[in-house]
Design an enzyme around this catalytic site. Structure first.
Site, mmCIF file in Angstrom:
data_model
loop_
_atom_site.group_PDB
_atom_site.id
_atom_site.type_symbol
_atom_site.label_atom_id
_atom_site.label_comp_id
_atom_site.label_asym_id
_atom_site.label_seq_id
_atom_site.Cartn_x
_atom_site.Cartn_y
_atom_site.Cartn_z
ATOM 1 N N ILE A 1 5.594 0.903 8.850
ATOM 2 C CA ILE A 1 5.283 -0.385 8.220
ATOM 3 C C ILE A 1 6.506 -1.307 8.267
ATOM 4 O O ILE A 1 6.392 -2.495 8.576
ATOM 5 C CB ILE A 1 4.789 -0.180 6.769
ATOM 6 C CG1 ILE A 1 3.491 0.636 6.788
ATOM 7 C CG2 ILE A 1 4.566 -1.523 6.084
ATOM 8 C CD1 ILE A 1 3.003 1.082 5.420
ATOM 9 N N ASP B 1 2.382 -4.754 -5.082
ATOM 10 C CA ASP B 1 1.047 -4.261 -4.718
ATOM 11 C C ASP B 1 0.831 -2.870 -5.304
ATOM 12 O O ASP B 1 -0.277 -2.359 -5.319
ATOM 13 C CB ASP B 1 0.917 -4.210 -3.182
ATOM 14 C CG ASP B 1 -0.487 -3.850 -2.717
ATOM 15 O OD1 ASP B 1 -1.454 -4.471 -3.225
ATOM 16 O OD2 ASP B 1 -0.642 -2.958 -1.858
ATOM 17 N N GLU C 1 -0.474 3.288 -12.046
ATOM 18 C CA GLU C 1 -1.780 2.935 -11.482
ATOM 19 C C GLU C 1 -2.812 3.922 -11.997
ATOM 20 O O GLU C 1 -2.501 5.110 -12.142
ATOM 21 C CB GLU C 1 -1.733 2.987 -9.949
ATOM 22 C CG GLU C 1 -0.893 1.872 -9.361
ATOM 23 C CD GLU C 1 -0.920 1.861 -7.832
ATOM 24 O OE1 GLU C 1 -1.913 2.314 -7.246
ATOM 25 O OE2 GLU C 1 0.055 1.399 -7.262
ATOM 26 N N HIS D 1 -3.001 -2.807 -5.192
ATOM 27 C CA HIS D 1 -2.840 -1.784 -4.148
ATOM 28 C C HIS D 1 -3.843 -2.007 -2.999
ATOM 29 O O HIS D 1 -4.673 -1.153 -2.698
ATOM 30 C CB HIS D 1 -3.010 -0.379 -4.747
ATOM 31 C CG HIS D 1 -2.355 0.690 -3.924
ATOM 32 N ND1 HIS D 1 -1.807 1.817 -4.472
ATOM 33 C CD2 HIS D 1 -2.165 0.816 -2.574
ATOM 34 C CE1 HIS D 1 -1.312 2.589 -3.508
ATOM 35 N NE2 HIS D 1 -1.521 1.986 -2.356
ATOM 36 N N ILE D 2 -3.712 -3.182 -2.365
ATOM 37 C CA ILE D 2 -4.663 -3.552 -1.300
ATOM 38 C C ILE D 2 -3.987 -3.655 0.068
ATOM 39 O O ILE D 2 -4.524 -4.282 0.978
ATOM 40 C CB ILE D 2 -5.373 -4.886 -1.620
ATOM 41 C CG1 ILE D 2 -4.344 -6.005 -1.888
ATOM 42 C CG2 ILE D 2 -6.330 -4.732 -2.791
ATOM 43 C CD1 ILE D 2 -4.938 -7.407 -1.847
ATOM 44 N N GLY D 3 -2.810 -3.016 0.203
ATOM 45 C CA GLY D 3 -2.085 -3.129 1.475
ATOM 46 C C GLY D 3 -2.939 -2.788 2.691
ATOM 47 O O GLY D 3 -2.874 -3.458 3.718
ATOM 48 N N ALA D 4 -3.727 -1.741 2.587
ATOM 49 C CA ALA D 4 -4.500 -1.281 3.749
ATOM 50 C C ALA D 4 -5.941 -1.784 3.707
ATOM 51 O O ALA D 4 -6.759 -1.385 4.533
ATOM 52 C CB ALA D 4 -4.500 0.243 3.783
HETATM 53 P P1 NAD Z 1 7.076 6.060 7.398
HETATM 54 O O1 NAD Z 1 7.189 7.501 7.075
HETATM 55 O O2 NAD Z 1 6.705 5.654 8.783
HETATM 56 O O3 NAD Z 1 8.441 5.300 7.020
HETATM 57 C C1 NAD Z 1 9.137 5.530 5.824
HETATM 58 C C2 NAD Z 1 10.623 5.404 6.158
HETATM 59 O O4 NAD Z 1 11.336 5.402 4.924
HETATM 60 C C3 NAD Z 1 11.159 6.577 6.995
HETATM 61 O O5 NAD Z 1 11.757 6.063 8.182
HETATM 62 C C4 NAD Z 1 12.191 7.242 6.079
HETATM 63 O O6 NAD Z 1 13.310 7.742 6.774
HETATM 64 C C5 NAD Z 1 12.574 6.084 5.165
HETATM 65 N N1 NAD Z 1 13.133 6.450 3.864
HETATM 66 C C6 NAD Z 1 12.721 7.414 3.003
HETATM 67 N N2 NAD Z 1 13.468 7.397 1.872
HETATM 68 C C7 NAD Z 1 14.376 6.404 2.046
HETATM 69 C C8 NAD Z 1 15.429 5.894 1.242
HETATM 70 N N3 NAD Z 1 15.697 6.390 0.039
HETATM 71 N N4 NAD Z 1 16.184 4.864 1.735
HETATM 72 C C9 NAD Z 1 15.930 4.353 2.958
HETATM 73 N N5 NAD Z 1 14.933 4.788 3.765
HETATM 74 C C10 NAD Z 1 14.177 5.804 3.309
HETATM 75 O O7 NAD Z 1 6.019 5.476 6.335
HETATM 76 P P2 NAD Z 1 5.150 4.143 6.460
HETATM 77 O O8 NAD Z 1 3.882 4.451 7.155
HETATM 78 O O9 NAD Z 1 5.986 3.044 6.957
HETATM 79 O O10 NAD Z 1 4.790 3.927 4.899
HETATM 80 C C11 NAD Z 1 5.793 3.504 3.993
HETATM 81 C C12 NAD Z 1 5.255 3.473 2.567
HETATM 82 O O11 NAD Z 1 4.154 2.579 2.459
HETATM 83 C C13 NAD Z 1 4.752 4.802 2.019
HETATM 84 O O12 NAD Z 1 5.214 4.926 0.686
HETATM 85 C C14 NAD Z 1 3.271 4.633 1.962
HETATM 86 O O13 NAD Z 1 2.717 5.443 0.983
HETATM 87 C C15 NAD Z 1 3.168 3.160 1.629
HETATM 88 N N6 NAD Z 1 1.868 2.546 1.938
HETATM 89 C C16 NAD Z 1 1.362 1.632 1.071
HETATM 90 C C17 NAD Z 1 0.139 1.036 1.341
HETATM 91 C C18 NAD Z 1 -0.467 0.008 0.410
HETATM 92 O O14 NAD Z 1 -1.681 -0.095 0.349
HETATM 93 N N7 NAD Z 1 0.345 -0.748 -0.317
HETATM 94 C C19 NAD Z 1 -0.586 1.382 2.509
HETATM 95 C C20 NAD Z 1 -0.016 2.293 3.391
HETATM 96 C C21 NAD Z 1 1.223 2.878 3.101
#
Ligand code: NAD
Length: 318
Positions: free
Chosen positions: A154, A268, A273, A291-294
């Protein structure tokens, strides 16, 4: 085989599964009744998004479960290791929603730069001229620096949008390999920019005009942004969290807003929650979404399609 898609599934995903012979149930079962319904209805696969949790207790109570599927990325609502120990297949769809989350963040970045959330709330009953003055201190994104904390799927997708908006990007991640970010230009061309993430948030946080968090829930439950990090930010920085509740300390966030260290925030995701604190929801400088990111048609179709293809691939072979 019966599949309970307890937090819903797209029509596309449902029809792919039904065409392959699965029975897909989409009537929502409450968390308390989940184990009983799974057993009573002979359900062998449970699909969830972020709302339903599948913990050890449910897994122990439902010996017939063969698969748990998470439509989306974070699996913190499932006891994954325990389920796998019990021989249950656990799947998710990590890449399907990245673009949608990145677009929501861009929407929030624009919104908190121009006070859109507060303006929407006040237009109906407020004085037009008073409000016009109140919101006359907006700022532009172009030319500003966006700090992206967590530079995975993301974070990288967000970087491509930020470059498109004329922002500079500073990435922070635990891994520091250079990443080539593709930046689409229209639908048929693209540029690319190489970004090397910094491992030290504290070294770079003071350079960021905007900060967006894209880290997973931390294994020890700790917050990545606390009073210490707020104090190191540029005065008047703006912040978005569309990753996981708890990644920002919510008490410290309110203090940083009150003392002007932070000018605007969009959330979000929340610690508590689905019942976030009212002082966050009511705050005039916090834009909230549930929480509507996706939650786009495109992401839900990709999620449904990916879940269906994983299930069909693993459970329909002779
Ligand atoms: P990803 O695993 O591809 O990327 C996460 C990155 O964070 C990794 O590169 C990891 O090395 C890094 N990381 C972990 N802890 C860290 C820290 N303390 N400092 C710096 N970097 C750190 O994951 P993604 O697919 O990009 O998803 C990221 C987040 O988004 C997740 O928490 C996921 O649950 C959340 N998310 C939210 C929604 C939403 O609806 N709002 C939808 C999808 C995902």
């Amino acid at each position: 085989m019966k599949i309970l898609a307890n937090d819903g599934i797209s029509e596309l995903g449902k029809s792919l599964l039904e065409n392959a012979g699965f029975i897909v149930i989409t009537e929502k079962v409450s968390q308390e009744d989940l184990a009983k319904e799974v057993n009573d209805q002979g359900i062998e696969m449970v699909l969830v998004r972020s709302a339903t949790t599948v913990r050890k207790e449910v897994i122990d109570a439902c010996p017939g479960i063969k698969l748990i599927g998470r439509g989306g990325v974070g699996m913190d609502n499932i006891d994954v290791a325990y389920a796998r120990e019990k021989g249950i297949t656990v799947i998710n769809t990590p890449a399907s929603s990245s673009q949608s989350v990145a677009e929501l963040v861009m929407g929030h970045l624009f919104a908190i730069s121009r006070y859109l959330n507060d303006s929407y709330k006040n237009m109906e009953n407020g004085d037009f001229s008073v409000l016009k003055k109140k919101y006359a201190k907006g700022v532009e994104l172009r030319g500003k620096t966006l700090g992206i904390i967590g530079f995975g799927r993301i974070g990288q997708s967000l970087a491509s949008y930020a470059f498109g908006a004329g922002m500079d990007v500073i990435a922070v991640d635990l891994q520091t390999n250079p990443v080539l970010v593709k930046v689409p230009i229209g639908t048929s061309q693209e540029a690319s920019v190489s970004i090397t993430p910094s491992q030290s948030l504290h070294d770079v946080i003071g350079k960021m005009d905007y900060i967006s968090l894209h880290v997973p829930k931390q294994a020890d439950g700790s917050a990545v942004i606390t009073a210490k990090e707020f104090d190191m930010m540029k005065k008047g920085a703006r912040l978005v969290n569309a990753s996981r509740g708890g990644v920002i300390n919510e008490d410290d966030l309110l203090v940083a807003l009150e003392n002007g260290q932070v000018a605007g925030v969009a959330l979000d995701v929340f610690e508590n929650e689905p019942n976030p604190r009212k002082d966050l929801l009511n705050h005039s400088n916090i834009a909230c979404t549930p929480h509507i990111g996706a939650a786009t048609m495109e992401a839900q179709d990709r999620i449904g399609e990916e879940l269906a293809s994983l299930i069909i691939g693993q459970f329909t072979k002779a």
